[in-house]
Design a protein around this motif. Sequence first.
Motif, mmCIF file in Angstrom:
data_model
loop_
_atom_site.group_PDB
_atom_site.id
_atom_site.type_symbol
_atom_site.label_atom_id
_atom_site.label_comp_id
_atom_site.label_asym_id
_atom_site.label_seq_id
_atom_site.Cartn_x
_atom_site.Cartn_y
_atom_site.Cartn_z
ATOM 1 N N GLY A 111 6.302 -22.899 -35.095
ATOM 2 C CA GLY A 111 6.665 -24.314 -35.096
ATOM 3 C C GLY A 111 6.271 -25.052 -33.839
ATOM 4 O O GLY A 111 6.673 -26.199 -33.632
ATOM 5 N N ILE A 112 5.461 -24.432 -32.978
ATOM 6 C CA ILE A 112 5.084 -25.070 -31.706
ATOM 7 C C ILE A 112 4.159 -26.251 -31.978
ATOM 8 O O ILE A 112 3.141 -26.117 -32.647
ATOM 9 C CB ILE A 112 4.399 -24.057 -30.762
ATOM 10 C CG1 ILE A 112 5.375 -22.947 -30.396
ATOM 11 C CG2 ILE A 112 3.875 -24.759 -29.511
ATOM 12 C CD1 ILE A 112 4.753 -21.792 -29.664
ATOM 13 N N LEU A 113 4.540 -27.418 -31.443
ATOM 14 C CA LEU A 113 3.731 -28.632 -31.586
ATOM 15 C C LEU A 113 2.758 -28.765 -30.416
ATOM 16 O O LEU A 113 1.598 -29.073 -30.615
ATOM 17 C CB LEU A 113 4.636 -29.853 -31.682
ATOM 18 C CG LEU A 113 5.497 -29.874 -32.948
ATOM 19 C CD1 LEU A 113 6.710 -30.762 -32.769
ATOM 20 C CD2 LEU A 113 4.657 -30.319 -34.134
ATOM 21 N N PHE A 114 3.264 -28.564 -29.208
ATOM 22 C CA PHE A 114 2.396 -28.578 -28.020
ATOM 23 C C PHE A 114 3.122 -27.955 -26.845
ATOM 24 O O PHE A 114 4.325 -27.725 -26.889
ATOM 25 C CB PHE A 114 1.904 -29.989 -27.680
ATOM 26 C CG PHE A 114 2.994 -30.983 -27.360
ATOM 27 C CD1 PHE A 114 3.430 -31.171 -26.059
ATOM 28 C CD2 PHE A 114 3.560 -31.757 -28.363
ATOM 29 C CE1 PHE A 114 4.417 -32.092 -25.754
ATOM 30 C CE2 PHE A 114 4.549 -32.678 -28.072
ATOM 31 C CZ PHE A 114 4.980 -32.851 -26.770
ATOM 32 N N TYR A 115 2.355 -27.677 -25.807
ATOM 33 C CA TYR A 115 2.868 -27.125 -24.549
ATOM 34 C C TYR A 115 2.563 -28.125 -23.436
ATOM 35 O O TYR A 115 1.549 -28.813 -23.469
ATOM 36 C CB TYR A 115 2.150 -25.832 -24.154
ATOM 37 C CG TYR A 115 2.106 -24.743 -25.186
ATOM 38 C CD1 TYR A 115 3.052 -23.728 -25.189
ATOM 39 C CD2 TYR A 115 1.093 -24.699 -26.139
ATOM 40 C CE1 TYR A 115 2.988 -22.696 -26.119
ATOM 41 C CE2 TYR A 115 1.019 -23.676 -27.067
ATOM 42 C CZ TYR A 115 1.976 -22.681 -27.061
ATOM 43 O OH TYR A 115 1.914 -21.668 -27.975
ATOM 44 N N ILE A 116 3.418 -28.151 -22.435
ATOM 45 C CA ILE A 116 3.089 -28.814 -21.175
ATOM 46 C C ILE A 116 2.975 -27.684 -20.158
ATOM 47 O O ILE A 116 3.965 -27.017 -19.844
ATOM 48 C CB ILE A 116 4.133 -29.848 -20.760
ATOM 49 C CG1 ILE A 116 4.191 -30.968 -21.807
ATOM 50 C CG2 ILE A 116 3.813 -30.415 -19.382
ATOM 51 C CD1 ILE A 116 5.289 -31.960 -21.604
ATOM 52 N N VAL A 117 1.755 -27.446 -19.705
ATOM 53 C CA VAL A 117 1.469 -26.317 -18.820
ATOM 54 C C VAL A 117 1.303 -26.840 -17.396
ATOM 55 O O VAL A 117 0.600 -27.827 -17.164
ATOM 56 C CB VAL A 117 0.188 -25.581 -19.281
ATOM 57 C CG1 VAL A 117 -0.108 -24.407 -18.372
ATOM 58 C CG2 VAL A 117 0.340 -25.118 -20.724
ATOM 59 N N CYS A 118 1.945 -26.158 -16.459
ATOM 60 C CA CYS A 118 1.884 -26.547 -15.051
ATOM 61 C C CYS A 118 1.109 -25.492 -14.264
ATOM 62 O O CYS A 118 1.399 -24.303 -14.360
ATOM 63 C CB CYS A 118 3.297 -26.684 -14.502
ATOM 64 S SG CYS A 118 3.355 -27.001 -12.741
ATOM 65 N N TYR A 119 0.121 -25.942 -13.494
ATOM 66 C CA TYR A 119 -0.647 -25.069 -12.598
ATOM 67 C C TYR A 119 -0.248 -25.368 -11.164
ATOM 68 O O TYR A 119 -0.056 -26.536 -10.806
ATOM 69 C CB TYR A 119 -2.152 -25.302 -12.768
ATOM 70 C CG TYR A 119 -2.665 -24.817 -14.093
ATOM 71 C CD1 TYR A 119 -3.082 -23.501 -14.260
ATOM 72 C CD2 TYR A 119 -2.720 -25.670 -15.187
ATOM 73 C CE1 TYR A 119 -3.537 -23.047 -15.480
ATOM 74 C CE2 TYR A 119 -3.175 -25.230 -16.417
ATOM 75 C CZ TYR A 119 -3.586 -23.916 -16.556
ATOM 76 O OH TYR A 119 -4.030 -23.475 -17.767
#
Length: 198
Positions: free
Chosen positions: A117-125
């Motif tokens: 059910g994942i719609l999107f990720y917010i990924v932090c570098y």
Amino acid sequence: MNKKQLSGHIGNIDDRLVEQAEKIPNYRQMHHRQTIRRFITAAAAFVLMACSFCAGAFAHATVAEVPAGQETVLLKESNLTLVFPDGWKGKYSIEKNGQNYIIYNTQIREDVCAGEGILFYIVCYNESMTPEQFVEKGYDFASYSYLFSTSNKTYILCYPSDVQWNTENPEQEMEYLEMEEEIKDIKFMFGNILLKRT
């Protein structure tokens, strides 16, 4: 005392020597001025670097106000606010995973299994990168949007590449695809600055 008085007082001194004595530069004063100029130049360079970084971070940003009643979520650690479309109310959840965030459809995750059910990720570098630097470093995803960077972090919005719903349930598929289509309508704000995704 002018040069005539000096000449008369000391004796018969050639006027050229007096003129040369008057023109001897004050090296201490020159060195002091040069030090001040260097300090001002360094301070100006520092201010320009700081301003250009801020300008780069918000190059495509405009000040925005959130309409009353529209659902917003503040991700405190990043000072990032998400403004969701009206139809999303009660349909999504946000899960923090380290310094990243997972936004998913709550009903699909409950019906199918954890991790779906994942719609999107917010990924932090943990480094500051421009969109070009992000691609150059090989962090490129199949489908993503560059959000913004701070002095030491970069935030990316990325999408899952696999099916996130029960393929035997057409209602789930329809709801997921509808929400997936509306991701483009989500507003991302840093403080009150509207971010333009690239």
